[in-house]
Design an enzyme around this catalytic site. Sequence first.
Site, PDB file in Angstrom:
ATOM      1  N   GLU A 275      10.297 -39.059   9.136  1.00 40.27           N
ATOM      2  CA  GLU A 275       9.633 -38.611  10.548  1.00 40.27           C
ATOM      3  C   GLU A 275       8.840 -38.929  11.719  1.00 40.27           C
ATOM      4  OE1 GLU A 275       9.271 -37.326   7.431  1.00 40.27           O
ATOM      5  OE2 GLU A 275      11.143 -35.649   6.996  1.00 40.27           O
TER       6      GLU A 275
ATOM      7  N   HIS B  51      14.972  -4.854  14.376  1.00 36.06           N
ATOM      8  CA  HIS B  51      16.338  -4.377  15.130  1.00 36.06           C
ATOM      9  C   HIS B  51      17.349  -5.546  14.323  1.00 36.06           C
ATOM     10  CE1 HIS B  51      15.325  -1.372  17.971  1.00 36.06           C
ATOM     11  NE2 HIS B  51      14.351  -2.252  18.213  1.00 36.06           N
TER      12      HIS B  51
END
Length: 523
Positions: A215, A386
Amino acid sequence: MGLKNYNPTHTKAWQKLTDHFSEINNVHLKHLFGNDKNRKEKFSISVGDFEFDFSKNRITEQTLAYLIDLSNEVDLKSAIDAYFSGEKINVTEQRAVLHTALRNQSKENIVVDGVNILPEISETLAKMESFSEKVISGNWKGYTNKKITDIVNIGIGGSDLGPDMVVEALAYYKNHLNTHFVSNIDGDHTQEILKKLNPETTLFIIVSKTFTTQETLTNATTIKKWFLQTAKESDISKHFVAVSTNLTAVQNFGISKNNIFPMWDWVGGRFSLWSAVGLSINLAIGFKNFKNLLVGAYEMDMHFKNTPFTENAPVISSLIGIWYTNFFNTETEVILPYTQYLTKLAPYLQQAIMESNGKSVDRNGHKIDYQTGNIIWGSTGTNAQHAFMQLLHQGTKLIPADFIGFKESLCGNEEHHAKLMANFYAQTQALAEGKTIEEAHLDLKIQGNFENLENLLPYKVFDGNKPSTTILIKKLTPKNLGCLIAYYEHKIFVQGIIWNIYSYDQFGVELGKELAQKIYKKV
Ligand code: F6P
């Protein structure tokens, strides 16, 4: 000397813990708090600006005593000494594990293969300091004589996650330089970053311990080509530096010797942000702040190395982790920092913890039949509330949680901070205490919800007894961040020792890499 070899499940302490588990399994945290008014103080440890509160864990003094027996039975103390003194405890790779040497503030020699490594660490730090000062002050000029405005770290895994996490965490302390991180081999990711950059004012840091990672080399090559569309080969030295152990490969890539910052094989990639791998941190926040990061880590190192296990925060937290993993059979741990600055802490810890302790062969070379490394995940509070906290409160899984909060905010909005911290405490209390059917009944009545009361009631109950550790820190400073990271590093070490595994290799990532090389068809 080497690390001791054993099967932890065959120790006397393990047997005692197994019996003890059946006694404690159904004991509720509410009951433990009700029976002991001093429980919080009893299970809290202070280290510098940190207060570690372990009281909301499903433990008693007896649990901790047995867990400490376990650590003594496996001779954890000798293992800690071997770790700090540079013994080759990464046996499968025949390497020492000395990220602690990188932040060492004492003058005592640390010897690897007959050589004291402290002088080369100091030299590298001095080189980082003078380089970063030149770039920050604008004295380092690009190929058209302009000042550097943007820094790009090209690296992956340990050569990306730590620096990226710290730069984000310490954004409050940041200077004018813009920092970017290119990691994924996904060309779209690289392209999106290049779109924002001007080659004349950008400095690229190629970070790769091995300088063989597909990479990083692919990204570095693409970026070099992009740079050479406008600049000349001879301009590379003004815009590309590298951090690596593989000096030949770096020079073959076209980077001059002066622009190479060394790395050493006694530092694991995922523990390397303290070395020149942290150059992007150094550039973003300046050397003084970088140094404070090291000082904070050193403070935690000294606490870990010199404090009796009963008062030792990383040791206690590791033992409690083992208690959940191997006796309660939990599989995951959630990390919940109550500050948006630490949004990248969980991904960073995923590599540090899962690449280290995701192992199933012991130090004898035998397949093991007990659980080791956990799945780490997390997000910041209050966002997490949440998103996934429902599952922690009312789901079927037991998930130990680390709540990390700060007494002071950085920008000083007191109303926000008071609300943030109210949520922080509320969550740990709700998880621990829950809400009984009687309490839920009363609440529904108070709300005047008489019609639906019986139907709704079962859904309004919270079992509680969900464990958490509270880490309360005075303020998010470079020093305290260093201390926090080192705390988790030592937790990894202790758990690896007790599970009788080798925490510092990562052979599990290789098969996929080999297959990708075979599958890849040159375009
Ligand atoms: O694939 C895993 C790994 O080897 C990590 O351990 C390491 O942090 C990362 O790759 C990057 O390696 P390098 O710094 O050698 O490019």
